[in-house]
Design an enzyme around this catalytic site. Structure first.
Site, PDB file in Angstrom:
ATOM      1  N   ASP A 145       8.703  79.275  17.303  1.00 35.54           N
ATOM      2  CA  ASP A 145       8.277  80.590  17.771  1.00 35.54           C
ATOM      3  C   ASP A 145       9.410  81.597  17.602  1.00 35.54           C
ATOM      4  O   ASP A 145      10.587  81.235  17.654  1.00 35.54           O
ATOM      5  CB  ASP A 145       7.911  80.548  19.264  1.00 35.54           C
ATOM      6  CG  ASP A 145       6.692  79.710  19.573  1.00 35.54           C
ATOM      7  OD1 ASP A 145       5.906  79.425  18.649  1.00 35.54           O
ATOM      8  OD2 ASP A 145       6.526  79.344  20.754  1.00 35.54           O
ATOM      9  N   LEU A 146       9.044  82.849  17.460  1.00 33.02           N
ATOM     10  CA  LEU A 146       9.998  83.949  17.350  1.00 33.02           C
ATOM     11  C   LEU A 146      11.067  83.873  18.445  1.00 33.02           C
ATOM     12  O   LEU A 146      12.260  84.009  18.186  1.00 33.02           O
ATOM     13  CB  LEU A 146       9.247  85.287  17.452  1.00 33.02           C
ATOM     14  CG  LEU A 146      10.084  86.551  17.600  1.00 33.02           C
ATOM     15  CD1 LEU A 146      10.771  86.888  16.279  1.00 33.02           C
ATOM     16  CD2 LEU A 146       9.223  87.712  18.059  1.00 33.02           C
TER      17      LEU A 146
END
Length: 196
Positions: free
Chosen positions: A42-43
């Site tokens: 995830d970012l």
């Protein structure tokens, strides 16, 4: 293959639109054009990520991930203190389409999702956990912990406002990967210390 330590706040792969083109994959491909992403983080998650050098190695590594030959461990700091010292969270997950990119628990049509966890330290109303995602669903660790009342600190999607604001970033780090080398087949044990 190339092993990288992704910082929080950097996309694993380019997103939609001109403003979302900077990513770990695009930065690596500027120097190694043959590099292909094998898995993502995830970012907001930091830590270890693997890219394959060429299509043949990409296929080999992808099969290792699909065949669950890869052992992944994460470190997180969560709100509250679990009663036990270890356990499993087995809750089926599916995309919450009206609220994308959020995921949600759905016992009727959700995909099986299993997370193992172990307490590393109890830190005065917070707990440092080691997490093992047995399955690899989107946001699995984040949703599973939030559903159990132990949201990851700094989580902008699943934590309550006080938990979200209790940390400058999502306190989730991909700290260990163990996988077969794509050529030799020998086991590689990769480590990255959590920056929190």
């Amino acid at each position: 293959m190339i092993v990288l330590d992704k910082p929080a706040g950097l996309l694993s792969v380019p997103g939609r639109g001109d403003a979302m083109q900077d990513s770990l994959a695009s930065r690596v491909q500027a120097e190694f054009p043959e590099a292909l992403i094998v898995h993502r983080l995830d970012l907001a998650t930091s830590g270890l990520i693997v890219m394959a050098r060429g299509a043949a190695h990409h296929r080999t590594l992808s099969l290792a991930f699909q065949g669950r030959e890869v052992d992944k461990r994460y470190i997180a700091i969560v709100t509250g203190e679990p009663e036990a010292d270890s356990g499993e969270i087995d809750l089926p997950l599916i995309c919450d389409w009206p609220n994308r990119p959020r995921q949600k628990v759905d016992h009727e049509i959700g995909k099986p999702s299993l997370t193992r966890w172990r307490v590393l330290a109890r830190e005065g109303g917070r707990t440092r956990l080691e997490l093992e995602p047995v399955t690899g669903r989107s946001h699995q660790l984040r949703v599973h912990l939030a559903e159990r009342g132990h949201a990851i600190l700094g989580d902008p999607l699943y934590a309550a406002p006080a938990e979200r604001d209790a940390a400058p970033r999502l306190l989730l780090h991909a700290a260990a990967l163990s996988l077969p080398h794509p050529v030799r087949g020998t086991r590689l044990d990769l480590r990255s210390e959590a920056p929190f």
